[in-house]
Enzyme design. Structure first.
Site: not given
Lengths: 285, 109
Positions: A103, A205, A242, A246
């Site tokens: 496709c 983070h 991941r 974490c």
């Protein structure tokens, strides 16, 4: 907290003790792959990422040696898996006796730009779809083939193959309209503390990127480089694997890869990287 | 035979006579060390690439013995002097007896 400050601090320690510090990243380096694809590794944060001024690719936080691995496709071990993904692309499977290529034909043309806008809303299904969900929907409903495991090697290969066609393009995930509720749910998760350590994504983070968490140099947790080849396990790792790692590290029971929670989180985290280049397959430690 | 084995090499297409060129090679291989055990406690048999050679026009350039401690997908980067146009031949030897080959030509201008 800037990486600059952290790097200066480690340099001072290295001078004081006479030790070279291998984990220090070269913060001024530019990421150019194969001498031609120029990547944006630092840029102004999108408006909806209100607690950051600048968004920074995880590549910036890695050591010189790790950074270099990603600058040439022959050196990048992740490209092995892109090759395997190409074999899968052309492999006929399932009751419909079709391959991806039946496709979508040429992956270079049909999948260009796709990775940059996922996860995105699927009108027909009435849900937010990640790339992995879309791949499995194709396999199940178009090919009549067995689904890939959500974080399996084959899924990572296919995601990597599709992502390579968007390398260098800026991540541009939509956060409004029909996906807004999911995006809000993802944001809620991002700032929710979990586990015995009571850590949210943001604690590491957002509040502490650039700092060391024991031997690890904390990045902003951007997912523009996923699926990522990790030197620690010598394979491609998907974003949900991941996330799971974490959340596990906060000593919590994790959500399942592919769950509604992680899909929402992926959408939110991806949107925090709007403006960074698609790097996949990136190389990290 | 180990599955998913695929050799790759990167050699410049052209060089000047006597030039030193950089050659990179990589073979995807799981390099099972023989030290691990499976879920039932039985040792997983060793399965590695045990030798790698490179020849230029029949003359040996490099001959390497690989040991089980070498990790998955072994990568070699080395230099070679190219005196004349010719062909680099690369050969990897698997524990199971398989031999994988690849060749690249260099044009000296």
């Amino acid at each position: 907290m800037t990486i600059k400050a952290a790097t200066r601090a480690t340099t001072a320690i290295a001078l004081a003790t006479g030790l070279a510090f291998a984990a220090t990243a070269d913060e001024s380096a530019d990421l150019v792959v194969n001498g031609e694809i120029e990547m944006v590794t630092r840029t102004a944060a999108p408006e909806h990422t209100e607690n950051l001024d600048e968004i920074i690719s995880g590549w910036v936080f890695r050591s010189d040696e790790t950074q270099q691995l990603q600058m040439d496709d022959f050196d990048n071990p992740g490209m092995i898996f892109v090759d395997q993904g190409m074999d899968q692309w052309n492999e006929v499977a399932g009751s419909a006796e079709k391959s991806c290529a039946s496709c979508h034909e040429n992956v270079e043309d049909s999948m260009a730009g796709v990775r940059a806008v996922y996860p995105k809303w699927n009108e027909e299904a009435g849900e937010v779809r990640t790339l992995a969900m879309q791949i499995n929907d194709c396999r199940e409903n178009q090919m009549g083939a067995e689904k890939y495991g959500y974080t399996s090697g084959q899924m990572a290969n296919m995601e990597a193959l599709i992502s390579v066609q968007s390398r260098g393009l800026p991540v541009n995930v939509a956060i409004d309209g029909p996906v807004q509720a999911t995006w809000e749910a993802g944001k809620e998760l991002y700032y929710t503390r979990t586990g015995q350590l009571e850590l949210s994504c943001a604690n590491c983070h957002e509040d502490n990127y650039g700092n060391m968490i024991r031997a690890d140099h904390l990045s902003q947790g951007q997912i523009n480089g996923f699926p990522v080849y990790r030197l620690k396990n010598a394979k491609l790792n998907t974003a949900h694997a991941r996330f799971k790692g974490c959340v596990r590290d906060t000593r919590a029971e994790t959500y399942k890869p592919g769950s509604a929670e992680f899909v929402a989180l992926e959408l939110y985290v991806a949107s925090r990287g709007n403006g960074l280049s698609v790097e996949a397959p990136s190389v990290r430690n | 035979m180990a599955s998913g084995v695929k050799p790759r090499v990167k050699v410049p297409k052209t060089a000047s006579a006597g030039e030193t060129i950089t050659i990179k090679t990589l073979i995807s291989h799981k390099m099972e060390s023989g030290q691990r055990k499976d879920g039932d406690g039985n040792p997983i048999p060793r399965s590695i690439i045990n030798r790698f050679t490179c020849d230029f026009n029949g003359e040996n350039v490099i001959d390497v013995v690989l040991e089980p401690a070498i990790s998955t997908n072994p990568f070699f980067e080395f230099e070679a002097v190219v005196p004349e146009s010719g062909e680099f031949k690369f050969t990897w030897y698997d524990d199971d007896g398989s031999v994988y080959e690849e060749a690249k030509s260099v044009e000296v201008s």
